[in-house]
Design an enzyme around this catalytic site. Structure first.
Site, PDB file in Angstrom:
ATOM      1  CG  HIS A  44      -1.713   1.218   1.405  1.00 59.94           C
ATOM      2  ND1 HIS A  44      -1.393   2.153   2.361  1.00 59.94           N
ATOM      3  CD2 HIS A  44      -2.810   1.705   0.759  1.00 59.94           C
ATOM      4  CE1 HIS A  44      -2.259   3.152   2.292  1.00 59.94           C
ATOM      5  NE2 HIS A  44      -3.124   2.908   1.335  1.00 59.94           N
ATOM      6  CD  GLU A  96      -2.604   2.626  -3.702  1.00 55.98           C
ATOM      7  OE1 GLU A  96      -3.139   3.761  -3.677  1.00 55.98           O
ATOM      8  OE2 GLU A  96      -3.029   1.663  -3.031  1.00 55.98           O
ATOM      9  CG  HIS A  97      -0.017   6.229  -0.632  1.00 54.21           C
ATOM     10  ND1 HIS A  97      -0.608   7.369  -0.123  1.00 54.21           N
ATOM     11  CD2 HIS A  97      -0.908   5.222  -0.407  1.00 54.21           C
ATOM     12  CE1 HIS A  97      -1.795   7.064   0.385  1.00 54.21           C
ATOM     13  NE2 HIS A  97      -1.995   5.772   0.234  1.00 54.21           N
ATOM     14  CD  GLU A 128      -5.136   5.378   3.131  1.00 55.88           C
ATOM     15  OE1 GLU A 128      -5.618   4.335   2.664  1.00 55.88           O
ATOM     16  OE2 GLU A 128      -4.146   5.957   2.630  1.00 55.88           O
TER      17      GLU A 128
END
Length: 450
Positions: free
Chosen positions: A66, A69-70, A146
């Site tokens: 994840h 991905e950022h 987040e």
């Protein structure tokens, strides 16, 4: 649960003409390209799926898929940080990305003549990503925020995270996709660079294009932009088989919350791990019997009938790479306890185990399951997504063609058999959320749960 279930149905259903609509080409470097022609509007969706997600991650770097991905939006030699999104927006497009347990995917929606822009940008960051310490520092704060918003400040999400960690002993599905806080705080650029080098290679990716295109032209464009990227060896993952569970597991979590909440999870196979395929489809129908719309058993009996639940649901995802969970969730009405709720849910399960559902109920449930396809047929994004998901978890994109036929073959007795075989105490994990005053210290609740 209802939203998750709808998504799974959308991903796996396809029309009878489906097989002739999808065309496949594999480039010399191993990149698989799938094209679905849909000429209703001059729009194209481009998605690239990598076979890596949180279930690939070892301890210590959970959530790194994840995080990467950022970082994929943070620039290359050709395009500095932020320019990727600006170029797509300037061309009237939309773009984003998502990470799951078994995949990471990036997508753009553009006017059909601009497909090459998507390919150029994705091919560039597949091989030339800049991973800079200062950009990582910035993005770490974004990811921690987040996590705080989605999990730490959401008691139901927090309970589910605790439940997953208890229900699974050895499966990597026990870890949250976003990662554990201590792992997120300690990522280094080298960790991300190694992960990028290990998994971001054309022979570990599937490129999917759906929309107003000609397949041969898409294949030529793919060859032009991706064909020269060298492939790398992909190490085979070690087996990640879940240890056998031998008894019910329970926890009570005390968190600041407004209402009590229960989660019940039974270990069940996915389509990937099941011995007999029909069982996975029967489990899917079973989930719809319980929670497939207002007329399904749980809302009809526990909300409107007995009026014991203010909300109730069930869900199952047959599309996992590894063994799955069949989940129940509920909030009791005021005056009823979580134990009352647990007993009521188990009573509904026993009813399905002891008596075959009627032909009329089975027919209605199947019709509802298959009617969900109406939404998918209007969405290029979901038409592409179902291909990417089935392909990337190891089922093969062709498997989604069979969904309607397989659901139609499920019998009432098969629904009873899977309920009897899998919804058993020895495979059950239960989590209670006992609400504390909203001003209570959340950390004390977290300590209690561990």
């Amino acid at each position: 649960m209802k939203i998750v279930r709808l998504l799974i149905l959308l991903l796996f259903y396809s029309s009878s003409a489906y097989a002739t609509e999808v065309q496949e080409r594999v480039l010399a470097n191993g990149l698989k390209v799938l094209v679905k022609q849909e000429h209703r509007s001059p729009v194209v969706v481009s998605q690239i799926w990598y076979k890596v997600g949180s279930s690939y991650e070892p301890s210590g770097i959970t959530g790194i898929s994840h995080m990467l991905e950022h970082m994929m939006f943070k620039g290359t030699d050709s395009h500095p940080a932020g320019e990727f999104s600006e170029i797509v927006a300037e061309n009237g497009g939309r773009e984003n990305a998502f990470t799951g347990r078994d995949y990471t995917a990036y997508f753009q929606t553009l006017e059909k003549s601009r497909l090459a822009i998507s390919f150029e940008l994705e091919a560039d960051r597949m091989q030339h990503l800049h991973l800079l310490a200062e950009e990582l520092d910035k993005e770490l704060q974004v990811v921690m925020e987040e996590r705080r918003m989605r999990t730490e400040d959401n008691p139901r999400a927090k309970l589910q995270e605790y439940l997953m960690a208890m229900a699974y002993s050895s499966s990597p599905y026990r870890n949250p996709v976003i990662g554990w806080p201590s792992d997120i705080e300690n990522y280094k650029v080298d960790d991300l660079q190694q992960w990028y080098q290990q998994w971001y290679t054309p022979n570990n990716a599937t490129l999917i294009v759906a929309g107003d295109v000609q397949a041969e032209e898409v294949f030529k464009l793919a060859e032009q932009y991706f064909g020269a990227i060298p492939k790398r060896e992909i190490k085979t993952l070690k087996p990640q088989t879940e240890m056998a569970q031998v008894g019910v597991r329970r926890m009570t979590v005390k968190l600041p919350a407004k209402v009590p909440y229960i989660l019940m999870a039974y270990k069940v196979p996915s389509l990937n791990t099941v011995g007999d395929e029909w069982e996975a489809y029967a489990l899917d129908v079973l989930a719809a019997v319980l929670d497939g719309g207002n007329s399904a058993r749980l809302p009809a009996r526990l909300q409107r009938g007995q009026q014991i639940a203010s909300s109730v649901g069930a869900g199952y995802d047959l599309g996992g790479r590894l063994e799955e969970l069949f989940m129940f969730e509920a909030t009791p009405v005021k005056g009823k306890t979580l134990l009352d709720m647990e007993i009521a849910l188990k009573t509904e399960i026993r009813a399905l185990q002891s008596k075959v559902i009627s032909a009329q109920e089975l027919s209605r449930v199947k019709a509802q399951v298959l009617a969900s396809s109406v939404y998918e047929q209007d969405s290029l994004f979901y038409q592409a997504m179902k291909l990417g998901m089935a392909e990337t978890v190891g089922l093969g994109w062709q498997k989604s063609e069979q969904y309607r036929e397989k659901i139609n073959q499920v019998t009432a007795e098969q629904v009873r058999l899977v309920a009897d075989k899998y919804l058993v105490e020895s495979q059950l994990s239960i989590a209670y959320l006992e609400p504390q005053s909203m001003s209570a210290n959340a950390n004390s609740g977290a300590r209690h749960a561990h």
